[in-house]
Design a protein around this motif. Structure first.
Motif, short mmCIF file in Angstrom:
data_model
loop_
_atom_site.label_atom_id
_atom_site.label_comp_id
_atom_site.label_asym_id
_atom_site.label_seq_id
_atom_site.Cartn_x
_atom_site.Cartn_y
_atom_site.Cartn_z
N GLU A 98 10.54 -5.97 6.64
CA GLU A 98 10.40 -5.90 8.09
C GLU A 98 9.96 -4.50 8.47
OE1 GLU A 98 12.86 -6.77 12.25
OE2 GLU A 98 13.86 -6.98 10.30
N ALA A 99 8.96 -4.42 9.34
CA ALA A 99 8.44 -3.11 9.76
C ALA A 99 9.45 -2.43 10.67
CB ALA A 99 7.11 -3.29 10.49
N ARG A 100 9.99 -1.33 10.22
CA ARG A 100 10.97 -0.57 11.00
C ARG A 100 10.50 0.86 11.27
NH1 ARG A 100 16.24 -2.78 11.04
NH2 ARG A 100 16.36 -4.78 9.96
N THR A 101 9.31 1.19 10.79
CA THR A 101 8.70 2.49 11.04
C THR A 101 7.27 2.27 11.49
OG1 THR A 101 7.94 2.69 8.75
CG2 THR A 101 10.14 3.56 9.24
N SER A 102 6.65 3.31 11.97
CA SER A 102 5.26 3.20 12.44
C SER A 102 4.30 3.74 11.39
CB SER A 102 5.09 3.98 13.75
OG SER A 102 5.38 5.35 13.55
N GLY A 103 3.04 3.40 11.55
CA GLY A 103 2.00 4.04 10.77
C GLY A 103 1.87 3.63 9.33
N LEU A 104 1.82 2.33 9.02
CA LEU A 104 1.60 1.92 7.64
C LEU A 104 0.26 2.45 7.13
CD1 LEU A 104 2.21 0.29 5.06
CD2 LEU A 104 1.18 -1.70 6.18
N ALA A 105 -0.79 2.29 7.90
CA ALA A 105 -2.12 2.74 7.47
C ALA A 105 -2.14 4.24 7.21
CB ALA A 105 -3.16 2.37 8.51
N ASP A 106 -1.35 5.00 7.97
CA ASP A 106 -1.32 6.45 7.78
C ASP A 106 -0.66 6.84 6.47
OD1 ASP A 106 -2.52 6.77 10.24
OD2 ASP A 106 -0.64 7.03 11.32
N ARG A 107 0.09 5.92 5.86
CA ARG A 107 0.75 6.22 4.59
C ARG A 107 -0.10 5.81 3.39
NH1 ARG A 107 5.55 4.41 7.46
NH2 ARG A 107 5.66 2.44 6.30
N LEU A 108 -1.27 5.28 3.63
CA LEU A 108 -2.18 4.92 2.53
C LEU A 108 -3.21 6.02 2.39
CD1 LEU A 108 -2.66 1.12 3.32
CD2 LEU A 108 -0.93 2.20 1.88
N THR A 109 -2.82 7.10 1.72
CA THR A 109 -3.69 8.27 1.63
C THR A 109 -4.31 8.46 0.25
OG1 THR A 109 -1.84 9.74 1.04
CG2 THR A 109 -2.32 9.44 3.39
N ALA A 110 -3.89 7.65 -0.74
CA ALA A 110 -4.45 7.79 -2.09
C ALA A 110 -4.25 6.49 -2.86
CB ALA A 110 -3.79 8.95 -2.84
N SER A 111 -5.05 6.31 -3.90
CA SER A 111 -4.95 5.12 -4.75
C SER A 111 -4.93 5.52 -6.22
CB SER A 111 -6.12 4.16 -4.52
OG SER A 111 -6.03 3.50 -3.28
N VAL A 112 -4.26 4.69 -7.02
CA VAL A 112 -4.28 4.81 -8.47
C VAL A 112 -5.11 3.65 -8.99
CG1 VAL A 112 -2.93 4.92 -10.59
CG2 VAL A 112 -1.96 5.81 -8.46
N TRP A 113 -6.14 3.96 -9.80
CA TRP A 113 -7.03 2.95 -10.33
C TRP A 113 -7.00 2.97 -11.86
CZ3 TRP A 113 -9.61 -0.30 -7.02
CH2 TRP A 113 -9.74 0.11 -5.70
#
Length: 254
Positions: A98-113
């Protein structure tokens, strides 16, 4: 209105699913699972689904994220199971909070490939990785909607290293495995851009298409050099005691 955040995968042949194809499949799954979706207003209402940083078509992924809005509350785990049953194998819903904080997209700042280079000797891959890492800049070109664009791939790469050969090689041909941690910058630096960079600095050219899989994406931790789980803050918020919790109140200092 309740908001639920989901992590899903693109595995096997489903890695060739485009983002639009997934959207259609997911909206059908919402109807099959009878999810009480909230809809947008206007002449053409549509389910309130927010997609975040989808992987390119043709790449696999263990870490795709989206958020849905519901008109009535549902248990996240039960909802996850229903949606997973309603999607084809390979498009698997593997986590829900359940979303209880804001800014999910803002927490996607890097990826592991993970990049699987069939037909490439690990030693050759290692020399190419070393040349790439030692370079101050590695410029490549990519065709965009505004024409050919030249940009630096090296600046976005936090880490690039070899992982030897896989244990499940289908034949006696060599196969190198690379792990890549890349920041989400503008313009976006994708795994195929890094492969172009390896070709530019070391003439590394795999004889067959490279199998690419996103293993994780989230907030990049500068201290540890790792990519953290973007759903962790929501789990922590759900577990935190509230002022209305009698047990928490009893432990509070006078």
């Amino acid at each position: 209105m309740q908001r639920i955040r989901l992590r899903y995968t693109k595995r096997g042949r489903l890695r060739f699913t485009s983002h639009r194809d997934f959207q259609r499949a997911f909206e059908r799954a919402l109807r099959r699972a009878e999810v009480p979706m909230a809809y947008s207003a206007g002449f053409t209402p549509h389910p309130k689904v927010s997609y975040a940083n989808a992987a390119p078509t043709g790449t696999g992924s263990e870490a795709e994220y989206l958020e849905i809005a519901l008109t009535s509350a549902r248990d996240p785990e039960k909802l996850r199971a229903l949606l997973d049953e309603s999607l084809p194998t390979g498009l698997d819903v593997v986590d829900a909070v359940e979303a209880r904080t804001s800014g999910l997209a803002d927490r996607l700042t890097a990826s592991v490939w993970e990049l699987r280079l069939a037909g490439v000797d690990p030693a050759d891959a290692g020399r190419a990785v070393e040349a790439f890492n030692e370079a101050d800049a590695v410029e490549v070109q990519r065709m965009t909607k505004n024409g050919v664009r030249t940009f630096d791939t090296r600046g976005a790469v936090v880490r690039l290293e070899t992982h030897g050969e896989p244990a499940d090689r289908p034949n006696d041909q060599p196969c190198a495995i690379l792990r890549l941690v890349v920041r989400h910058v503008t313009p976006a630096v994708r795994p195929d851009d890094v492969l172009s960079g390896l070709r530019a600095v070391a003439d590394l050219a795999p004889p067959v298409p490279v199998a690419v899989t996103r293993l994780a994406q989230g907030l990049f931790d500068e201290e540890t050099g790792t990519v953290t789980d973007p759903l962790a803050p929501d789990r922590e918020a759900a577990q935190a005691p509230t002022t209305a919790d009698p047990a928490a109140a009893a432990k509070a200092p006078a």
